[in-house]
Write an enzyme that holds these catalytic residues in place. Structure first.
Site, mmCIF file in Angstrom:
data_model
loop_
_atom_site.group_PDB
_atom_site.id
_atom_site.type_symbol
_atom_site.label_atom_id
_atom_site.label_comp_id
_atom_site.label_asym_id
_atom_site.label_seq_id
_atom_site.Cartn_x
_atom_site.Cartn_y
_atom_site.Cartn_z
ATOM 1 N N ASN A 211 0.846 -1.199 0.000
ATOM 2 C CA ASN A 211 0.000 0.000 0.000
ATOM 3 C C ASN A 211 0.877 1.243 0.000
ATOM 4 O O ASN A 211 2.099 1.150 -0.010
ATOM 5 C CB ASN A 211 -0.944 -0.028 1.209
ATOM 6 C CG ASN A 211 -0.177 -0.088 2.510
ATOM 7 O OD1 ASN A 211 0.533 0.838 2.859
ATOM 8 N ND2 ASN A 211 -0.285 -1.212 3.219
ATOM 9 N N LYS A 290 7.777 -17.582 -11.083
ATOM 10 C CA LYS A 290 7.069 -16.366 -11.483
ATOM 11 C C LYS A 290 5.777 -16.737 -12.230
ATOM 12 O O LYS A 290 5.794 -17.655 -13.057
ATOM 13 C CB LYS A 290 8.005 -15.565 -12.388
ATOM 14 C CG LYS A 290 7.528 -14.202 -12.715
ATOM 15 C CD LYS A 290 8.557 -13.480 -13.565
ATOM 16 C CE LYS A 290 7.867 -12.352 -14.292
ATOM 17 N NZ LYS A 290 8.444 -12.090 -15.580
#
Ligand code: CTP
Length: 407
Positions: A211, A290
């Site tokens: 965030n 990934k």
């Protein structure tokens, strides 16, 4: 009593007009009990003569990397080992760039690479140079590597402009190094634990959820508590804010790591402030490889993280516990409900989703609530706001502990 007593400070001086203040800095460091040796760059010698530093430090001044005389006695490796603190003041934009890129093409950069002592920089430059993206990126890189920034401050500059970039005044640099609060404060003898910044929750080996928390409010709270006399530990998620003087920093990445670091320390502390924006959820299963963009949609399954604040408040003998709340509407009601639900002694609520304040800005306003009372702290810098909040915390803490002790 200053904690520079017996410390060996290597003062680096780089080329900038603020170098005229550095001889005074040597004197003040020595008055604070430090031994000081000076290393100058070629640019610095355009502003101040080495003889001046030799006179105020009482030591030979170093400036040549390949000085045969110096190699015999205080060579660069020996000097780097001698120091238990490196301070570069002023630190020019050019010096920060060279340090950030690991250059070792003069004595001072080589010393900085060769030393194991902590390094602090007091940057000084024109405001536009400081605000340049290259300089800010170098600063962030250096901070991430554990180099401390002392300043810069803002105000009148030697070039006639006004803004951020001037070297802090000499007493402020010395105070930042000693980290000692000048006067006995209302939190003397207390231990304060603060969570700071965002957390990062891995999605795969290269991606994460996080965030916009900058860590500025949390570190401002830690600095305020320290100035008020507390022993302060800050458990910080990834953020580029430098650690305030005298504050112990524990770096973590995930909410689970923050929870563990906090729960290991909370039982011994008197006051806990949850200023971190902890990720409420983490990815349930983080793949080792990934994630490839093979599909048009991707669904992540998330698990709830432990609530650190609530866990601290639920300890058998909890510290005085302060939480933050970010609200978009009905601020007081929602914050008070959150305070009760989490059994907090105090909650500091701010508006989010409005033009001013919040995570990223330098300013904020808070509505502070406790059992049977509250106070509005108006829009102001995060540093001033943290001071006002911690004063309220100190008042309420002493009032509660006083009433418990007299029972
Ligand atoms: N907090 C925590 N651990 C979590 C989540 C939050 O310690 N896993 C703390 C924060 O540090 C902050 C307070 O709890 O002090 C915020 O509470 P939270 O319930 O997350 O409230 P908001 O962020 O305001 O959001 P929401 O409206 O979702 O409740």
């Amino acid at each position: 009593m200053s904690n520079l007593y017996g410390r060996r400070v290597l003062l680096g001086v780089t080329g900038g007009i603020a170098a005229y203040k550095s001889p005074d800095l040597v004197r003040r460091l020595r008055e604070a009990g430090a031994q000081v040796r000076v290393a100058m760059t070629a640019g610095a010698m355009e502003f101040v003569r080495p003889l001046t530093f030799q006179a105020v430090s009482g030591e030979p001044v170093h400036h040549d990397l390949l000085d045969p005389a110096a190699e015999a006695a205080m060579g660069h490796i020996e000097l780097a080992r001698w120091a238990d603190q490196v301070l570069v003041a002023p630190a020019s934009a050019n010096f920060m760039a060279r340090l950030a890129h690991g250059m070792a093409d003069d004595l001072l950069t080589t010393l900085c690479l060769a030393t194991e002592a902590p390094i602090a920089l007091a940057p000084a430059m024109n405001r536009v140079m400081w605000a340049n993206a290259a300089t800010l990126a170098n600063r962030d890189l250096l901070v991430r590597r554990g180099i401390r920034m002392i300043g810069p401050g803002s105000g009148d500059q030697a070039c006639g402009e006004v803004g951020e970039g001037r070297m802090l005044d000499v007493p402020d640099i010395v105070a930042a190094l000693t980290g000692d609060p000048a006067e006995p404060g209302p939190l003397d003898g207390t231990r304060v634990l603060v969570t700071v910044g965002p957390t990062r929750e891995a999605v795969d080996p290269v991606r994460f959820l996080s965030n916009r928390s900058s860590g500025r409010m949390g570190f401002a709270v830690a600095a305020a508590a320290r100035r008020m006399g507390a022993e302060v530990v800050a458990v910080a998620g990834p953020c580029a804010v430098s650690t305030p003087p005298g504050v112990e920093r524990v770096d973590v990445e995930t909410a689970a790591q923050m929870h563990e670091a906090v729960m290991a320390r909370a039982p011994g502390c008197d006051i806990f402030v949850g200023a971190a924006a902890v990720a409420d959820y983490r990815v349930a299963e983080v793949p080792e490889a990934k994630i490839k963009k093979n599909d048009d949609t991707l669904t992540l399954s998330l698990l709830k993280n432990p609530d650190i604040l609530q866990s601290v408040a639920a300890l058998p003998d909890p510290p005085f516990t302060v939480g933050f709340a970010a609200e978009t509407h009905d601020l007081r009601d929602h914050a008070e409900a959150k305070r009760r639900r989490k059994s907090l002694d105090m909650i500091a609520a701010n508006w989010v989703g409005r033009a001013q304040g919040g995570f990223e800005g330098d300013e904020n306003a808070l509505e502070v609530l406790w059992e049977g009372g509250g106070r509005s702290l108006g829009m102001q810098s995060k540093a001033a706001l943290a001071d006002a909040l911690m004063e309220l915390v100190a008042e309420r803490y002493h009032e509660e502990r006083g009433s418990q002790d007299s029972r």
